[in-house]
Design a protein around this motif. Structure first.
Motif, PDB file in Angstrom:
ATOM      1  N   ARG A  19      37.785 -21.207  -3.663  1.00  0.00           N
ATOM      2  CA  ARG A  19      37.442 -20.021  -4.453  1.00  0.00           C
ATOM      3  C   ARG A  19      37.236 -18.821  -3.518  1.00  0.00           C
ATOM      4  O   ARG A  19      38.088 -17.943  -3.432  1.00  0.00           O
ATOM      5  CB  ARG A  19      36.186 -20.284  -5.295  1.00  0.00           C
ATOM      6  N   LYS A  20      36.115 -18.785  -2.810  1.00  0.00           N
ATOM      7  CA  LYS A  20      35.792 -17.624  -1.977  1.00  0.00           C
ATOM      8  C   LYS A  20      36.771 -17.427  -0.825  1.00  0.00           C
ATOM      9  O   LYS A  20      36.879 -16.320  -0.295  1.00  0.00           O
ATOM     10  CB  LYS A  20      34.376 -17.764  -1.424  1.00  0.00           C
ATOM     11  N   ARG A  71      36.836 -14.199 -16.843  1.00  0.00           N
ATOM     12  CA  ARG A  71      35.510 -13.668 -16.515  1.00  0.00           C
ATOM     13  C   ARG A  71      34.540 -13.900 -17.671  1.00  0.00           C
ATOM     14  O   ARG A  71      33.391 -14.318 -17.455  1.00  0.00           O
ATOM     15  CB  ARG A  71      35.596 -12.181 -16.205  1.00  0.00           C
ATOM     16  N   ARG A 100      25.461 -23.400  -4.506  1.00  0.00           N
ATOM     17  CA  ARG A 100      26.601 -22.779  -3.821  1.00  0.00           C
ATOM     18  C   ARG A 100      27.866 -22.856  -4.678  1.00  0.00           C
ATOM     19  O   ARG A 100      28.671 -21.915  -4.699  1.00  0.00           O
ATOM     20  CB  ARG A 100      26.823 -23.447  -2.457  1.00  0.00           C
ATOM     21  N   GLU A 103      27.635 -20.179  -7.238  1.00  0.00           N
ATOM     22  CA  GLU A 103      27.918 -18.862  -6.652  1.00  0.00           C
ATOM     23  C   GLU A 103      29.416 -18.653  -6.466  1.00  0.00           C
ATOM     24  O   GLU A 103      29.942 -17.553  -6.701  1.00  0.00           O
ATOM     25  CB  GLU A 103      27.199 -18.734  -5.312  1.00  0.00           C
ATOM     26  N   SER A 104      30.115 -19.706  -6.048  1.00  0.00           N
ATOM     27  CA  SER A 104      31.560 -19.564  -5.840  1.00  0.00           C
ATOM     28  C   SER A 104      32.298 -19.440  -7.170  1.00  0.00           C
ATOM     29  O   SER A 104      33.304 -18.736  -7.265  1.00  0.00           O
ATOM     30  CB  SER A 104      32.105 -20.731  -5.007  1.00  0.00           C
ATOM     31  N   ALA A 106      31.060 -17.968  -9.811  1.00  0.00           N
ATOM     32  CA  ALA A 106      30.833 -16.578 -10.207  1.00  0.00           C
ATOM     33  C   ALA A 106      31.745 -15.631  -9.424  1.00  0.00           C
ATOM     34  O   ALA A 106      32.295 -14.668  -9.987  1.00  0.00           O
ATOM     35  CB  ALA A 106      29.366 -16.213  -9.991  1.00  0.00           C
ATOM     36  N   TRP A 107      31.912 -15.908  -8.125  1.00  0.00           N
ATOM     37  CA  TRP A 107      32.771 -15.072  -7.282  1.00  0.00           C
ATOM     38  C   TRP A 107      34.202 -15.068  -7.815  1.00  0.00           C
ATOM     39  O   TRP A 107      34.818 -14.012  -7.973  1.00  0.00           O
ATOM     40  CB  TRP A 107      32.732 -15.586  -5.847  1.00  0.00           C
ATOM     41  N   LEU A 108      34.733 -16.245  -8.088  1.00  0.00           N
ATOM     42  CA  LEU A 108      36.101 -16.325  -8.601  1.00  0.00           C
ATOM     43  C   LEU A 108      36.194 -15.742 -10.007  1.00  0.00           C
ATOM     44  O   LEU A 108      37.203 -15.129 -10.360  1.00  0.00           O
ATOM     45  CB  LEU A 108      36.590 -17.775  -8.594  1.00  0.00           C
ATOM     46  N   ASP A 110      34.827 -13.182 -11.116  1.00  0.00           N
ATOM     47  CA  ASP A 110      34.987 -11.730 -11.006  1.00  0.00           C
ATOM     48  C   ASP A 110      36.340 -11.329 -10.423  1.00  0.00           C
ATOM     49  O   ASP A 110      36.703 -10.142 -10.491  1.00  0.00           O
ATOM     50  CB  ASP A 110      33.880 -11.150 -10.121  1.00  0.00           C
ATOM     51  N   ARG A 111      37.065 -12.288  -9.841  1.00  0.00           N
ATOM     52  CA  ARG A 111      38.267 -11.929  -9.083  1.00  0.00           C
ATOM     53  C   ARG A 111      39.521 -12.705  -9.479  1.00  0.00           C
ATOM     54  O   ARG A 111      40.569 -12.529  -8.836  1.00  0.00           O
ATOM     55  CB  ARG A 111      37.998 -12.139  -7.588  1.00  0.00           C
TER      56      ARG A 111
END
Length: 217
Positions: A19-20, A71, A100, A103-104, A106-108, A110-111
């Motif tokens: 992901r990140k 999203r 963790r 969090e990853s 959520a990161w993906l 958004d992207r």
């Protein structure tokens, strides 16, 4: 395309959910995606039916629209009790890992629309696209091995992928966006990109003996 010097065991134990570390800035050649899909088509298929179809999305506007649905699905997921970040809260070591993961995700979330290639594996069904009642293991079992083969082939060529299904909360909307026929159903959404950093290592898993059953439960 040259492949990385990975043994079969290396490939199987280091093909991670990425992901990140997906590189959102580096284009992925379509020839490379096709090469991975050619390998995926060698996977088993029930009765050799080969009812699979593969939608490769590279258009920035379409990727952005899919990313918008993803999203929204991620926001609902992270707020739910089933969110990865809320699992194993009574086990400090595992809870830290799960946070963790959350969090990853959520990161993906958004992207997703910025990932260079979005792959959607699909099945063409008889009966107008209606899923049969009861056990569907044989149905999806004729597609999921091929999708995993794509991910393995991508890993061997320096690409990172992630198996995601959250967008299926908006399956009908994505199908309309992509012009899918009524008898085609989506199985997953696999972001595909070059990855940043060096390589990956095996993940920590439960000991085999905690989940192994021989002859009977």
């Amino acid at each position: 395309m040259p492949t990385l010097p990975l043994t079969p065991d290396d490939l199987l134990t280091t093909t991670r959910t990425v992901r990140k570390r997906l590189d959102l800035t580096r284009p992925v050649p379509m020839d490379l995606v096709r090469e991975c899909l050619e390998i995926a088509l060698q996977a088993p298929s029930g009765s050799n039916r080969q009812g699979w179809h593969w939608l490769v999305v590279t258009d920035p506007g379409v990727r952005s629209a899919i990313g918008g649905f993803y999203r929204r699905a991620v926001e609902s997921y992270l707020a739910s009790e089933g969110s990865a970040a809320r699992l194993f809260v009574d086990e400090p070591e595992r809870a830290a890992v799960q946070r963790r993961v959350g969090e990853s995700v959520a990161w993906l979330g958004d992207r997703m629309g910025q990932v260079p290639v979005l792959l959607i594996p699909c099945l063409r069904l008889s009966g107008g696209g209606e899923l049969p009642p009861g056990n569907q293991a044989g149905l999806w079992g004729s597609l999921l091995p091929a999708a995993w083969s794509f991910m393995l082939a991508a890993r061997a060529r320096g690409l990172g992928t992630a198996w995601t299904t959250l967008h299926l909360a908006y399956e009908a909307e994505v199908a309309e966006l992509l012009g899918l026929p009524a008898d085609v159903r989506q199985a997953a959404l696999i972001p595909t990109a070059y990855y940043t950093g060096d390589t990956f290592r095996p993940a920590k898993r439960q000991p085999l003996d905690e989940v192994l059953h021989v002859d009977r439960w």
